[in-house]
Scaffold this motif. Structure first.
Motif, PDB file in Angstrom:
ATOM      1  N   LYS A  83       0.834  -1.200   0.000  1.00  0.00           N
ATOM      2  CA  LYS A  83       0.000   0.000   0.000  1.00  0.00           C
ATOM      3  C   LYS A  83       0.872   1.254   0.000  1.00  0.00           C
ATOM      4  CE  LYS A  83      -4.062   1.965   2.281  1.00  0.00           C
ATOM      5  NZ  LYS A  83      -5.018   1.803   3.403  1.00  0.00           N
ATOM      6  N   ILE A  84       0.580   2.158  -0.945  1.00  0.00           N
ATOM      7  CA  ILE A  84       1.376   3.378  -1.090  1.00  0.00           C
ATOM      8  C   ILE A  84       0.492   4.601  -0.842  1.00  0.00           C
ATOM      9  CG2 ILE A  84       2.680   4.797  -2.721  1.00  0.00           C
ATOM     10  CD1 ILE A  84       3.649   2.269  -4.048  1.00  0.00           C
ATOM     11  N   LYS A  88       4.896   7.011  -0.708  1.00  0.00           N
ATOM     12  CA  LYS A  88       5.614   6.279   0.332  1.00  0.00           C
ATOM     13  C   LYS A  88       4.907   4.954   0.600  1.00  0.00           C
ATOM     14  CE  LYS A  88       8.690   9.458   1.770  1.00  0.00           C
ATOM     15  NZ  LYS A  88      10.152   9.237   1.907  1.00  0.00           N
ATOM     16  N   VAL A  89       5.699   3.883   0.793  1.00  0.00           N
ATOM     17  CA  VAL A  89       5.107   2.605   1.175  1.00  0.00           C
ATOM     18  C   VAL A  89       4.727   2.675   2.646  1.00  0.00           C
ATOM     19  CG1 VAL A  89       5.483   0.125   1.421  1.00  0.00           C
ATOM     20  CG2 VAL A  89       6.439   1.334  -0.543  1.00  0.00           C
ATOM     21  N   CYS A 105       4.914   0.241   7.798  1.00  0.00           N
ATOM     22  CA  CYS A 105       6.343   0.471   7.525  1.00  0.00           C
ATOM     23  C   CYS A 105       6.580   1.886   7.015  1.00  0.00           C
ATOM     24  CB  CYS A 105       6.859  -0.553   6.518  1.00  0.00           C
ATOM     25  SG  CYS A 105       5.941  -0.563   4.968  1.00  0.00           S
ATOM     26  N   ASP A 106       7.862   2.276   7.058  1.00  0.00           N
ATOM     27  CA  ASP A 106       8.271   3.587   6.556  1.00  0.00           C
ATOM     28  C   ASP A 106       8.896   3.483   5.168  1.00  0.00           C
ATOM     29  OD1 ASP A 106       7.547   4.909   8.961  1.00  0.00           O
ATOM     30  OD2 ASP A 106       9.366   4.126   9.894  1.00  0.00           O
ATOM     31  N   GLY A 107       9.335   2.287   4.802  1.00  0.00           N
ATOM     32  CA  GLY A 107       9.972   2.100   3.496  1.00  0.00           C
ATOM     33  C   GLY A 107      10.183   0.623   3.237  1.00  0.00           C
TER      34      GLY A 107
END
Length: 234
Positions: A83-84, A88-89, A105-107
């Protein structure tokens, strides 16, 4: 693939280069002075360093470090959705043993083939991107692994071929996998490049193995009786 269809940068990255001045000097002084003390007959030899127990040590050490730092590794899991939001993921949905889980998550660092990765992204990328990605192709590879009744096979790590059923032969012990074979024996791998579901990919295991052994015999590396066992990975 015809060379005219390849980008010029490919040769810069993949083909070893000689020093022009050194080549000229060597041609003039041939037989008079020794210029290259090592691999003079094979100027494109590349030396690679591997762990003592084989390349498998590398992911094992990474796994160990992740756990030491409090990280969790989810094995046997399939990524279902990425999911973006705002480029950003933010969330990964994965399936494990039939149950779906989510991780914020952050990335993300991805090693999934881009043709598969693109299908998991939400919201879906524009159609022109999907169309471009769907044109990408991947070659398949078959590993024919032979166990020989010999302590060693050859001294190089690998040798490449253009006129055999396989493209490369590798002695596992020269890649550092000293414990990959029983004592007094050695394991070699013949790598066959093909396309998934083509004639080679669908070849019977026994027939494929016999073709590999025959080609290696022709190079006088082994006799058929040297092969004790084999298995094939596609």
């Amino acid at each position: 693939i015809n060379p005219s269809d390849l980008d010029a940068s490919f040769s810069g990255d993949r083909i070893p280069h000689t020093n022009l001045i050194e080549t000229i000097i060597r041609s003039f002084l041939k037989g008079k002075i020794k210029i290259i003390p090592k691999y003079s007959a094979a100027p494109f030899v590349i030396e690679l360093l591997y762990p003592k127990k084989g390349a498998g040590e590398i992911p094992e050490k990474i796994l160990k470090k992740i756990k030491e730092n409090g990280g969790v590794v989810h094995l046997n899991s399939i990524v279902k959705e990425i999911k973006i939001e705002w480029n950003k993921v933010r969330e990964i949905t994965y399936s494990k043993q039939g149950k779906e889980e989510k991780i914020n998550c952050d990335g993300v660092i991805s090693t999934i083939p881009i043709t598969d990765l693109i299908k998991t992204i939400c919201p879906a990328p524009p159609q022109e991107i999907l169309s471009s990605v769907n044109k990408l192709k991947y070659r398949a590879i078959i590993f024919v692994c032979l166990l020989l009744r010999r302590k060693s096979f050859f001294s190089p790590q690998s040798i490449y071929f253009t006129n055999k059923i396989f493209n490369r032969l590798t002695d596992m012990k020269t890649l550092g996998a000293l414990n990959s074979s029983p004592e007094g024996k050695t394991g070699i791998i013949a790598e066959i490049m093909c396309d998934k579901n083509d004639e080679t990919w669908n070849e019977n295991d026994i027939t494929l193995c016999e073709k590999v052994i025959k080609d290696i015999e022709q190079e006088k590396f082994i006799r058929k009786g040297d092969v004790e066992d084999y298995f094939i990975l596609r």
